[in-house]
Write an enzyme that holds these catalytic residues in place. Structure first.
Site, PDB file in Angstrom:
ATOM      1  N   THR A 183      10.857  -3.438  11.195  1.00  0.00           N
ATOM      2  CA  THR A 183      10.414  -2.613  12.309  1.00  0.00           C
ATOM      3  C   THR A 183      11.134  -2.981  13.592  1.00  0.00           C
ATOM      4  O   THR A 183      11.191  -2.183  14.519  1.00  0.00           O
ATOM      5  CB  THR A 183       8.917  -2.815  12.465  1.00  0.00           C
ATOM      6  OG1 THR A 183       8.643  -4.218  12.234  1.00  0.00           O
ATOM      7  CG2 THR A 183       8.162  -2.025  11.427  1.00  0.00           C
ATOM      8  N   THR A 226      16.502   0.632  17.430  1.00  0.00           N
ATOM      9  CA  THR A 226      15.530   0.436  16.343  1.00  0.00           C
ATOM     10  C   THR A 226      14.550   1.614  16.293  1.00  0.00           C
ATOM     11  O   THR A 226      14.049   1.956  15.226  1.00  0.00           O
ATOM     12  CB  THR A 226      14.774  -0.893  16.498  1.00  0.00           C
ATOM     13  OG1 THR A 226      14.101  -0.909  17.749  1.00  0.00           O
ATOM     14  CG2 THR A 226      15.717  -2.068  16.431  1.00  0.00           C
ATOM     15  N   GLY A 254       6.498   4.096  14.110  1.00  0.00           N
ATOM     16  CA  GLY A 254       7.022   3.823  12.770  1.00  0.00           C
ATOM     17  C   GLY A 254       6.619   4.853  11.741  1.00  0.00           C
ATOM     18  O   GLY A 254       7.244   4.974  10.689  1.00  0.00           O
ATOM     19  N   GLU A 255       5.558   5.578  12.022  1.00  0.00           N
ATOM     20  CA  GLU A 255       5.084   6.562  11.046  1.00  0.00           C
ATOM     21  C   GLU A 255       5.277   8.000  11.515  1.00  0.00           C
ATOM     22  O   GLU A 255       5.126   8.940  10.739  1.00  0.00           O
ATOM     23  CB  GLU A 255       3.600   6.301  10.740  1.00  0.00           C
ATOM     24  CG  GLU A 255       3.425   4.991   9.998  1.00  0.00           C
ATOM     25  CD  GLU A 255       2.022   4.436  10.074  1.00  0.00           C
ATOM     26  OE1 GLU A 255       1.334   4.453   9.054  1.00  0.00           O
ATOM     27  OE2 GLU A 255       1.606   3.986  11.154  1.00  0.00           O
TER      28      GLU A 255
END
Ligand code: FES
Ligand code: FES
Lengths: 184, 704
Positions: free
Chosen positions: B464, B592, B662-663
């Protein structure tokens, strides 16, 4: 070329072999059931090569054997007498990375990093295959001289390496940087 | 510094093959190897288990079965988080699901353990179990709550009347299969006992919960359990909790008085780690001729394990997505005899938006309104069910920006109207929404005489980017160059956080670190020239204690645009290009962030087109339990895919303005692809994944 030698004996030893890993000669006494991947990881503690499936389905275990990429989980260590093996640890060190390793960092061509050593070893093998003129499923004219590594060619040739984090566009970008000679 | 596209600070270790994952630690010496033998029935009991041959097999040191496994605590189902509960293994002759461990064989080498595991001779009395979701749906019940403590049902206005009176209606059923995270690193653990202290090298997203699970399973003091998980080879929810590997390794290591490591095989993961529940969803949308929704209904049924109840919040974001005066959402569970369901990336939103955003597309065609425009017309001014303001709702901006960059105005307006050689070409889009969560976290920062700031927390990094963003946050708050910041995470002995899950890890740990750094700066100022070791802690409270989370509806948003080609003769479906535009508050690291979003989008593509775990309804086994048959995307499947993040700052979410992402990338992404397939072919597949056999019968016949 061997620079030093190292003997490792497994508890369930059966067969002795000699091979070179990352330029270092090894004599291994091992269980004939041991895959090349497990020999690297569990005997030599070279855990850069990863076990993702142990079945030839993910590419995480890719290493270079005599310059060619191979799924090290699908081959027994005892079949590699006198072979010259290069793993991710042999390509570069964190403080002195191989240009492709550096390109992977720059392009963020990974997230968790678990598929990454396999991707990098695979890409190095793939670049050699392309230089040698090997065609792929994406090659438009298989009879043509030389290979142009288009995006489609790179994607096709790298499709044996699964990245569940799905860094694919970045992996392609990192490889292209090398193909195009972009040095960062 | 915050927000910059800094390269991952752990990058050189990872690309150099030197980052040590759970199965790769040697500091405790040579371990023994454990191999799991699993049940070959789906329900019943062991009537005979003969371990004599396995025990005599070369190198074998221990064969653990239900007959000799130490007693362990039973799970306490009153504990809300399933990952904190005790997780006993080999605790009786009963078999509850296919593949459940019946033995652990421990030997000196992996080869010996694997070979001996096949010699464990088990006889079973099989019982009839329930494995067929479709056949059991009328046994569904309403759980008390769904995941994340959200309400099971919701109702606003009068749905039935509103829907009945609507000028234009969509009333469709969609189904989604069992999906698995299948992170590249298999679940693995190495247990090392040192007196009464147990250290386990694990691959675990939430160490505090994992530690609680181990301590309560083994009936030992929490302080005696030390989990170490510095690098995690992907998790996506599947490592929120520990599984059999960790408990078995701990039990065996205590018995043999030597470190023991256990990894699941790829095939075992399909039966020992929980899938995203398969669902059947009914979506009802009623609208006026102007496209304004008057009624939204979303009914979801999914499977659950009978004991370990798990209900994805599949209809939860339907409660916030579009305006409509009459609304209804419901979740129901159908018990089946299989392993517990677990969180898989974007639990709830991922399957829910596949259905709802497909239905919105169907409505757009029924109305003859541009799908982008339809969504804009239904933009709510306030959260339509909670009746509170939104903190930072930028869905319309994402839609417009995405449409502009993608060239949406070039789309084929009617289905099956564009050809490119042998390909039928279609465009599709969908909206993305995901609730932002905040959990508790503590972070410690210490600065030594060497001027290096050391940050410590039990937070994790599963790819992550935690190492990197925490470096940025600390460097920013302390005014240090990044080389003078060192991040130490992934140890349960460090200050406790809520770990990585629900996309909350980055914001939680960054805010706590930001506060720790502020406190440290004050200490430095007051220390008046006395150089020495100074440390400070920072903390963040859970959202249920933060007034802003009661006063506002806090989400992240996005819009996906996809172009697909469908082979006119074979119905082979290829993604051609895809773009997502997202609003996530402030992104902590541009690089990222984009990686997480494109990763999520790729998961959406495969939810639409590839992934499906297929059940053998005689035993409950998943028949395609490997990476050759359970299809996840490979490089060639993802030709051209990009994510754009709008500049932002959500001042209601937290002091850094950052929200989880992240989702978000997976939310709605699959529907955009599904809608593009419809636009290309005129064939609407509601039974995911969309495979060529489902599209082919409806393909338009090509002119000769
Ligand atoms: S571990 Fe060798 S291909 Fe997956
Ligand atoms: S970086 Fe995680 S699987 Fe590729």
């Amino acid at each position: 070329m061997a620079v030093s030698s190292n003997d490792v004996k497994m508890k369930s030893a059966g067969i002795g072999i000699a091979l070179t890993v990352n330029g270092r000669a090894h004599r291994l006494e091992l269980d004939p059931r041991t895959s090349l991947l497990d020999a690297l990881r569990e005997l030599l503690h070279l855990t850069g090569a990863k076990k993702g499936c142990d079945h030839g389905q993910c590419g995480a275990c890719t290493v270079l054997v005599n310059g060619r990429r191979i799924n090290s989980c699908l081959t027994l260590a005892v079949m590699h007498e006198d072979d010259d093996i290069v793993t991710i640890e042999g390509l570069g060190k964190p403080e002195a990375l191989h240009p492709l390793q550096a390109a992977f960092v720059e392009r963020d061509a990974f997230q968790c990093g678990y598929c990454t050593p396999g991707q990098i070893c695979s890409a190095i093998g793939m670049l050699a295959e392309a230089r040698a003129g090997w065609p792929s499923h994406a090659t438009v004219d298989v009879a043509a001289e030389g290979t142009t590594l288009t995006g489609a060619e790179i994607r096709e040739r790298m499709s044996g390496n699964i990245c569940r984090c799905a860094a694919y566009p970045n992996i392609v970008a990192a490889i292209r940087d090398i193909v195009e000679g972009v040095h960062r | 510094m915050i927000g910059q596209a800094l390269n991952r600070v752990d990058g050189p270790l990872k690309v150099g093959g030197r980052a040590a994952y759970a199965y790769e630690h040697w500091e405790a010496g040579q371990p023994l190897y454990g191999f799991i033998a699993g049940a070959t029935i789906g329900k019943g009991r062991i009537t005979k288990i003969d371990i004599a041959r396995a025990e005599r097999s070369p190198g074998v040191r221990l064969v653990l079965t239900h007959r000799n496994a130490p007693e362990q605590n039973a799970p306490d189902f009153s504990i809300t988080s399933q990952y904190s509960r005790a997780f006993p293994v080999l605790n009786g002759p009963e078999i509850h699901y296919y593949g459940e461990p019946v033995a652990l064989v421990v030997a000196e080498t992996f080869e010996q353990a694997r070979a001996a595991a096949r010699l464990v001779d088990v006889e079973y009395a099989a019982e009839a179990g329930h494995y067929d979701f479709a056949a059991r749906q009328n046994n569904a019940y309403a759980p008390k709550k769904v995941n994340a403590g959200l309400p099971t049902d919701s109702a606003v206005g009068d749905f039935d009347a509103g829907f009945a009176g609507a000028a234009v209606k969509v009333d469709q059923r969609y189904s989604t299969p069992y999906y698995f995270s299948q992170a590249m690193e298999p679940h693995a653990a190495m247990a090392v006992w040192n007196g009464d202290d147990l250290t386990i090298y694990v691959t675990d997203q939430i160490l505090a919960e994992g530690r609680t699970c181990v301590a309560s399973t083994l009936r030992i003091d929490l302080q005696r359990v030390h989990l170490i998980s510095p690098y995690i080879g992907g998790g996506f929810g599947s490592k929120l909790g520990l599984h059999h590997e960790a408990i078995l390794a701990a039990l065996a290591a205590r018995e043999v008085k030597q470190p023991v490591k256990v990894a699941m095989t790829r095939q075992q993961i399909f039966h020992l780690v929980g899938p995203r529940p398969t669902t059947s969803q009914r979506v009802r949308l009623g609208a006026g001729k102007d496209g304004r929704l008057v009624a939204i209904g979303h009914d979801v049924t999914m499977y659950t394990n009978p004991e370990w109840e798990y209900a994805e919040q599949t209809a939860a974001t339907t409660r916030s997505l579009y305006a409509a005066p009459n609304r209804l959402t419901r979740h129901r569970l159908t018990p089946l005899d299989r392993q517990r369901g677990e969180d898989v990336r974007a639990p709830g939103e991922a399957p829910g938006l596949l259905a709802v955003e497909s239905a919105m597309d169907e409505l757009a065609y029924a109305l003859g309104i541009d799908p982008v425009e339809l969504r804009i017309r239904n933009e709510p001014a306030r959260d339509p069910e909670r009746d509170v303001p939104f903190s930072d709702r930028r869905l319309v901006e994402c839609l417009r920006e995405g449409a502009r960059r993608f060239g949406w105005e070039e789309r084929p307006v009617s289905p099956a109207s564009r050809r490119d050689g042998r390909w039928l070409v279609g465009y599709g889009m969908a909206a993305a929404i995901r609730m932002h969560f905040q959990g508790t976290a503590k972070v410690r920062v210490r600065i030594g005489r060497d001027g290096i700031a050391v940050v410590q927390s039990d937070m994790t990094d599963l790819g992550t980017g935690t190492y990197t963003i925490l470096t940025q946050v600390a460097a920013d708050a302390l005014g240090l160059p990044i080389e003078r910041v060192r991040i130490e995470i992934g140890k349960s002995d460090f200050p406790e956080s809520s770990g990585s899950g629900g996309s909350w890890g980055a914001a939680n740990s960054s805010i706590a670190l930001h506060r720790a750094c502020k406190a440290l700066r004050e200490k430095i100022e007051h220390s008046a020239g006395e150089p020495g070791d100074l440390e400070a802690e920072g903390e963040v409270a859970g959202m249920w204690k933060e007034p802003a989370y009661q006063a506002y509806s806090i989400h992240t948003y996005g819009a996906h645009f996809a172009e697909v080609g469908v082979d006119a003769d074979t119905a082979e479906i290829r993604l051609r290009r895809m773009l997502g535009v997202f609003a996530v508050g402030r992104a902590l690291n541009a690089k990222t962030t984009r990686s997480q979003l494109i990763g999520g989008m790729t998961w959406g593509v495969s939810a639409a087109l590839h992934e499906e775990a297929v059940v053998d309804t005689r035993t409950g086994a998943f028949v395609n339990r490997d990476l050759a048959e359970y299809l996840v995307p490979v490089n060639a499947d993802i030709p051209d895919l990009d994510a754009i993040v709008l500049d932002g700052f959500d001042d209601k979410a937290n002091v850094l303005g950052a929200k989880g992402l992240g989702e978000l990338g997976i939310c709605g992404a699959g529907a955009a692809v599904a809608n593009a397939v419809f636009n290309a072919t005129g064939v609407r597949v509601r039974d995911f994944p969309i495979t060529l056999d489902k599209v082919l019968p409806g393909l338009p016949l090509a002119e000769a």
